[in-house]
Design an enzyme around this catalytic site. Structure first.
Site, short mmCIF file in Angstrom:
data_model
loop_
_atom_site.label_atom_id
_atom_site.label_comp_id
_atom_site.label_asym_id
_atom_site.label_seq_id
_atom_site.Cartn_x
_atom_site.Cartn_y
_atom_site.Cartn_z
N TYR A 7 -3.76 8.00 -0.13
CA TYR A 7 -3.16 6.94 -0.96
C TYR A 7 -4.23 6.31 -1.86
CZ TYR A 7 -1.31 2.36 -2.27
OH TYR A 7 -0.94 1.25 -2.98
N LYS A 27 -4.69 6.44 -6.04
CA LYS A 27 -4.70 5.23 -6.88
C LYS A 27 -5.99 5.11 -7.70
CE LYS A 27 -0.75 3.01 -5.96
NZ LYS A 27 0.13 2.33 -6.93
N GLU A 37 -6.95 -0.94 -1.79
CA GLU A 37 -7.24 0.26 -0.99
C GLU A 37 -8.22 1.19 -1.72
OE1 GLU A 37 -6.29 1.66 2.23
OE2 GLU A 37 -6.16 -0.49 2.46
N THR A 78 -4.80 -1.11 -6.52
CA THR A 78 -4.80 -1.67 -5.17
C THR A 78 -6.20 -1.84 -4.58
OG1 THR A 78 -4.28 -1.07 -2.87
CG2 THR A 78 -4.34 0.73 -4.43
P1 NAP Z 1 7.24 -0.33 -2.15
O1 NAP Z 1 8.03 -1.42 -1.54
O2 NAP Z 1 6.84 0.84 -1.34
O3 NAP Z 1 8.08 0.18 -3.41
C1 NAP Z 1 7.72 1.36 -4.09
C2 NAP Z 1 8.90 1.87 -4.89
O4 NAP Z 1 8.50 3.08 -5.53
C3 NAP Z 1 10.14 2.20 -4.05
O5 NAP Z 1 11.24 1.49 -4.55
C4 NAP Z 1 10.33 3.70 -4.26
O6 NAP Z 1 11.66 4.09 -4.47
C5 NAP Z 1 9.60 3.94 -5.57
N1 NAP Z 1 9.22 5.35 -5.66
C6 NAP Z 1 8.57 6.10 -4.74
N2 NAP Z 1 8.44 7.36 -5.18
C7 NAP Z 1 9.02 7.41 -6.40
C8 NAP Z 1 9.21 8.43 -7.35
N3 NAP Z 1 8.81 9.69 -7.13
N4 NAP Z 1 9.83 8.12 -8.50
C9 NAP Z 1 10.29 6.88 -8.73
N5 NAP Z 1 10.15 5.85 -7.86
C10 NAP Z 1 9.52 6.13 -6.71
O7 NAP Z 1 5.90 -0.91 -2.80
P2 NAP Z 1 5.54 -2.42 -3.19
O8 NAP Z 1 4.96 -3.09 -2.02
O9 NAP Z 1 6.67 -3.02 -3.93
O10 NAP Z 1 4.33 -2.18 -4.19
C11 NAP Z 1 4.55 -1.94 -5.57
C12 NAP Z 1 3.37 -1.19 -6.14
O11 NAP Z 1 2.17 -1.93 -5.94
C13 NAP Z 1 3.10 0.17 -5.50
O12 NAP Z 1 2.63 1.04 -6.51
C14 NAP Z 1 1.99 -0.08 -4.50
O13 NAP Z 1 1.23 1.09 -4.29
C15 NAP Z 1 1.21 -1.15 -5.24
N6 NAP Z 1 0.49 -2.11 -4.41
C16 NAP Z 1 1.15 -2.79 -3.42
C17 NAP Z 1 0.47 -3.75 -2.69
C18 NAP Z 1 1.17 -4.55 -1.62
O14 NAP Z 1 0.47 -5.17 -0.81
N7 NAP Z 1 2.49 -4.59 -1.61
C19 NAP Z 1 -0.87 -4.03 -2.99
C20 NAP Z 1 -1.49 -3.33 -4.02
C21 NAP Z 1 -0.81 -2.39 -4.74
P3 NAP Z 1 12.74 4.31 -3.29
O15 NAP Z 1 13.27 2.93 -3.06
O16 NAP Z 1 13.70 5.23 -3.94
O17 NAP Z 1 12.00 4.87 -2.13
O1 F7E Z 2 -1.68 -2.07 7.29
C1 F7E Z 2 -3.28 -2.16 10.59
C2 F7E Z 2 -3.56 -0.97 9.69
O2 F7E Z 2 0.28 -0.71 6.57
C3 F7E Z 2 -2.53 -3.19 7.33
C4 F7E Z 2 0.18 -1.27 1.16
O3 F7E Z 2 1.04 -2.15 0.48
O4 F7E Z 2 -1.58 -2.88 1.18
C5 F7E Z 2 -0.79 -2.05 2.00
O5 F7E Z 2 -1.61 -1.14 2.73
C6 F7E Z 2 -3.54 -3.05 8.45
C7 F7E Z 2 -4.24 -1.69 8.51
O6 F7E Z 2 -0.98 -2.15 4.89
C8 F7E Z 2 -0.40 -1.30 12.62
O7 F7E Z 2 -4.38 -0.03 10.35
C9 F7E Z 2 -2.36 -2.16 12.93
O8 F7E Z 2 -5.58 -1.88 8.78
O9 F7E Z 2 0.44 -3.21 6.54
P1 F7E Z 2 -0.36 -2.01 6.36
P2 F7E Z 2 -2.21 -1.47 4.17
O10 F7E Z 2 -2.59 -0.16 4.76
O11 F7E Z 2 -3.28 -2.49 4.05
C10 F7E Z 2 -2.38 -2.17 0.20
C11 F7E Z 2 -3.13 -3.19 -0.61
C12 F7E Z 2 -1.57 -1.22 -0.59
O12 F7E Z 2 -1.87 -0.96 -1.74
C13 F7E Z 2 -0.56 -0.42 0.14
O13 F7E Z 2 0.39 0.14 -0.75
O14 F7E Z 2 -2.83 -3.17 9.70
N1 F7E Z 2 -2.25 -1.93 11.60
N2 F7E Z 2 -1.25 -1.79 13.57
C14 F7E Z 2 -1.03 -1.39 11.37
N3 F7E Z 2 -0.44 -1.01 10.22
C15 F7E Z 2 0.84 -0.54 10.31
N4 F7E Z 2 1.46 -0.19 9.17
N5 F7E Z 2 1.49 -0.42 11.52
C16 F7E Z 2 0.92 -0.78 12.69
O15 F7E Z 2 1.52 -0.66 13.76
#
Ligand code: NAP
Ligand code: F7E
Length: 334
Positions: free
Chosen positions: A151, A155, A128, A126
């Site tokens: 987090y 990662k 992050e 990620t």
């Molecule tokens: P998500 O919607 O939060 O899905 C994560 C999944 O992981 C959930 O289905 C959850 O299961 C499962 N999980 C959590 N703890 C677990 C455990 N102990 N054992 C088995 N499964 C578990 O995340 P996403 O947005 O699809 O992202 C997928 C991956 O990409 C994640 O690793 C995230 O960190 C990474 N990532 C995401 C983004 C983004 O912008 N979306 C960007 C960069 C990297 P439950 O349904 O049971 O809770």
């Molecule tokens: O926040 C700001 C917050 O929680 C984005 C995950 O998928 O992407 C995700 O992480 C921004 C941040 O995503 C609120 O402070 C303002 O600056 O949607 P977010 P994230 O933290 O960027 C990365 C790539 C991953 O890997 C992660 O798994 O928005 N923000 N106001 C807020 N964020 C939230 N959640 N809620 C608010 O009310």
């Protein structure tokens, strides 16, 4: 080896998009779910593929469950998407975040090394991890990691463990360093979906305020459906490697809010948005912007959905959800 793929995190956002893509390519897809009393198949239902995936029980924090799954399936490809992925909660849940996101990857890779060393492995890394590591105004594969949350730190461990299994044992392991990607099935706690859900609630009179944190934060937001295609491409290359994947364009949370209210047909967003310190983080990542030249050149990947289209797609989906439920309420109260 038969075209089989194991996806951990199948019930999240990316799992269903990736599963749908792999099914369209003729894969047999196994999805790992945690043993829950009531697993939520809503995201798979949304994409219409719940019955097309075969499910196996496992947990990233339970080493033996991962060993058993890998031993039984010996899949061609493993996509490790499972994580405690919400940055905002990771300070309060630092231990479980580390166990699942960091040690879980070590367990899974050990299982592959022991029972299925020909399996190709994808790790969901990620942006992050970069955190404050922004010396040039953008991030690429050479940018220093400076994570700002438990987090991000978890990662970084997973990233280097993935690299280390490649370098130490010759396994085919890749890191996709993906920037934020969203969709109508994005978790409701993430800011984009929280905004589009809030807009729909306001539109249908179910809320009159939307509480948010830092509106100045900037993210490189793309569409999840596009990004999962890049992850698949990584495992089809001759050699394993790590790639940054993003759109190359970033926007502030404020811009997202403005556009979402516009597509919701609600004038004057400032009337509804409340800045609430509860949603500010102990340490923020102020700005992320991908320089994904390597993915474009080597993988031939580029995003198809623009920022504007993404916001509109998400607002429309949430408006539709609330329209259906408000219609249902009217009908059932008759
Ligand atoms: P998500 O919607 O939060 O899905 C994560 C999944 O992981 C959930 O289905 C959850 O299961 C499962 N999980 C959590 N703890 C677990 C455990 N102990 N054992 C088995 N499964 C578990 O995340 P996403 O947005 O699809 O992202 C997928 C991956 O990409 C994640 O690793 C995230 O960190 C990474 N990532 C995401 C983004 C983004 O912008 N979306 C960007 C960069 C990297 P439950 O349904 O049971 O809770
Ligand atoms: O926040 C700001 C917050 O929680 C984005 C995950 O998928 O992407 C995700 O992480 C921004 C941040 O995503 C609120 O402070 C303002 O600056 O949607 P977010 P994230 O933290 O960027 C990365 C790539 C991953 O890997 C992660 O798994 O928005 N923000 N106001 C807020 N964020 C939230 N959640 N809620 C608010 O009310």
């Amino acid at each position: 080896m038969a075209k089989t793929a194991l996806i951990t995190g199948i019930l999240g956002q990316d799992g269903p998009y990736l599963a749908k893509f792999l099914l369209s390519k003729g894969y047999k897809v196994y999805g790992m779910i945690r043993r829950y009393s009531n697993p939520n198949f809503g995201n798979l239902d949304f994409l219409g593929i719940t019955d097309k995936v075969e499910y196996v029980d496992g947990d990233m924090s339970d080493e033996s469950s991962l060993y058993n799954i890998v031993k039984a399936l010996r899949p061609l490809e493993v996509y490790n998407l499972a994580a405690q992925s919400f940055v905002g909660r990771s300070w309060d849940l630092a231990k479980i975040t580390t166990e699942v996101n960091a040690l879980g990857v070590l367990y899974l890779l050990n299982a592959i090394k022991a029972y299925s060393p020909m399996t190709k492995f994808y790790q969901a890394s990620t942006s992050e991890m970069f955190g404050l590591g922004n010396t040039k105004g953008y991030q690429d594969e050479n940018t220093t990691f400076h994570p700002r949350s438990p987090y991000g730190i978890s990662k970084v461990y997973a990233f280097w463990t993935t690299v280390n299994f490649r370098e130490s044992y010759g396994l085919f392991t890749c890191n996709g360093i993906l920037f934020n990607h969203e969709s109508p099935i994005r978790g409701i706690q993430f800011v984009t979906r929280k905004i589009t859900d809030g807009v729909a609630k306001i539109k249908y009179g179910l809320a009159n305020k939307l509480h948010l944190g830092n509106l100045d934060a900037k993210r490189d937001w793309g569409f999840a459906g596009d990004f999962v295609e890049a992850t698949h491409l990584m495992l089809q290359q001759k050699n394993p490697d790590d790639y940054v994947v993003g759109t190359g364009e970033n926007h502030s949370v404020r811009e997202f809010v403005e556009l979402a209210f516009k597509y919701g047909g609600i004038p004057n967003w400032k009337k509804y948005v409340v800045i609430d310190p509860r949603f500010k983080r102990p340490a923020e990542v102020p700005e992320l912007l991908a320089k994904g030249d390597k993915a474009r050149k080597v993988l031939g990947w580029k995003p198809k959905v623009s920022f504007d289209e993404l916001v509109r797609m998400m607002v429309e989906a949430d408006l539709k959800r609330y329209k259906i439920s408000s219609k249902f309420k009217i009908q059932s109260s008759k």
